[in-house]
Design an enzyme around this catalytic site. Structure first.
Site, mmCIF file in Angstrom:
data_model
loop_
_atom_site.group_PDB
_atom_site.id
_atom_site.type_symbol
_atom_site.label_atom_id
_atom_site.label_comp_id
_atom_site.label_asym_id
_atom_site.label_seq_id
_atom_site.Cartn_x
_atom_site.Cartn_y
_atom_site.Cartn_z
ATOM 1 N NE ARG A 108 -3.755 -0.529 0.628
ATOM 2 C CZ ARG A 108 -4.739 -0.646 -0.266
ATOM 3 N NH1 ARG A 108 -4.822 -1.710 -1.044
ATOM 4 N NH2 ARG A 108 -5.639 0.300 -0.411
ATOM 5 C CG HIS B 171 11.435 -0.695 -5.316
ATOM 6 N ND1 HIS B 171 10.063 -0.754 -5.466
ATOM 7 C CD2 HIS B 171 11.945 -0.504 -6.550
ATOM 8 C CE1 HIS B 171 9.760 -0.601 -6.747
ATOM 9 N NE2 HIS B 171 10.881 -0.444 -7.429
HETATM 10 C C1 GAR Z 1 9.696 -8.328 -2.648
HETATM 11 O O1 GAR Z 1 10.266 -8.638 -3.897
HETATM 12 C C2 GAR Z 1 9.781 -6.836 -2.381
HETATM 13 O O2 GAR Z 1 10.944 -6.253 -2.874
HETATM 14 C C3 GAR Z 1 8.571 -6.341 -3.126
HETATM 15 O O3 GAR Z 1 7.576 -7.293 -2.877
HETATM 16 C C4 GAR Z 1 8.188 -8.557 -2.670
HETATM 17 C C5 GAR Z 1 7.693 -9.111 -1.355
HETATM 18 O O4 GAR Z 1 8.141 -10.432 -1.177
HETATM 19 N N1 GAR Z 1 8.189 -5.051 -2.668
HETATM 20 C C6 GAR Z 1 7.656 -4.128 -3.453
HETATM 21 O O5 GAR Z 1 7.419 -4.303 -4.623
HETATM 22 C C7 GAR Z 1 7.330 -2.824 -2.753
HETATM 23 N N2 GAR Z 1 6.929 -1.850 -3.687
HETATM 24 P P1 GAR Z 1 8.141 -11.084 0.261
HETATM 25 O O6 GAR Z 1 6.712 -10.932 0.779
HETATM 26 O O7 GAR Z 1 8.509 -12.526 0.039
HETATM 27 O O8 GAR Z 1 9.109 -10.348 1.098
#
Ligand code: GAR
Length: 200
Positions: free
Chosen positions: A94, A112
């Site tokens: 979010r 990120h």
């Molecule tokens: C990760 O790749 C993180 O970098 C990305 O979501 C994924 C969560 O994975 N975050 C974003 O895109 C934020 N804008 P996880 O739940 O296994 O940590």
């Protein structure tokens, strides 16, 4: 020796970064303590991942609130009552309002999946492939009101292979995200203590 920093973690899904942070916090009890774990999705897999490690998650389901302000007020109250020092956004999907970010200014860090400032927002892996980028990776940065635009704390590069798909590239990036996030937290923690010291 100063008290362990109180870390809040907010996540939305699978929680692999959240788990990496939990492991890191548990491995450094003199430096960190988990203040609270918050998830905005009641069905998130990460909730059971945390449970298996002995941690309860506070669920603050954004769909239960009439406004974003109400949702964020609840999160803020939770963080304040747990006396959080640093907040880690670990796959929290979010966008936080400028008001929320201002309230916690300099204390929120995010992971990120790109080498910021390249590929802010979503679908970062596919966009890197489509551009023929040679390098991709992940970034830990401070959260400011503009999305994915805050000061960069640390990054890790991953080479894009000719036959990469968004999935294979995402997997290789995720593999380096976990250590990068822990390193980023360590650097943010040093800066936080330093900053507190200068203010005192
Ligand atoms: C990760 O790749 C993180 O970098 C990305 O979501 C994924 C969560 O994975 N975050 C974003 O895109 C934020 N804008 P996880 O739940 O296994 O940590």
């Amino acid at each position: 020796m100063s008290h362990p920093l109180r870390i809040g973690i907010i996540f939305s899904g699978r929680g692999s970064n959240m788990k990496a942070l939990l492991d890191h916090i548990q491995a450094k009890p003199d430096t960190y303590t988990l203040a609270n774990l918050i998830c905005n999705k009641p069905q998130a897999i990460g909730i059971s991942v945390a449970k298996a490690q002995g941690f309860n998650t506070t669920i603050i389901d954004h769909t239960r609130f009439d406004t974003k302000t109400d949702f964020e007020t609840e999160i803020s109250n939770e963080l304040s009552s747990a006396n959080v020092d640093i907040i880690c956004l670990a796959g929290f999907m979010r966008i936080l309002s400028a008001e929320f970010v201002r309230k916690w200014d300099g204390r929120i860090i995010n992971i990120h999946p790109s080498l910021l400032p390249a590929y802010k927002g979503l679908n970062t892996h596919q966009r890197a492939i489509d551009d023929g980028a040679q390098w991709h990776g992940c970034t830990v940065h401070y959260v400011v009101a503009d999305m994915d635009a805050g000061e960069i704390i640390t990054q890790t590069r991953v080479q894009v292979k000719k036959d990469d798909t968004a999935e294979t590239l995402a997997e290789r990036v995720l593999n380096v995200e976990h250590k990068t996030f822990c390193d980023g937290l360590d650097l943010a923690a040093i800066a936080y203590r330093e900053n507190k010291r200068t203010k005192e």
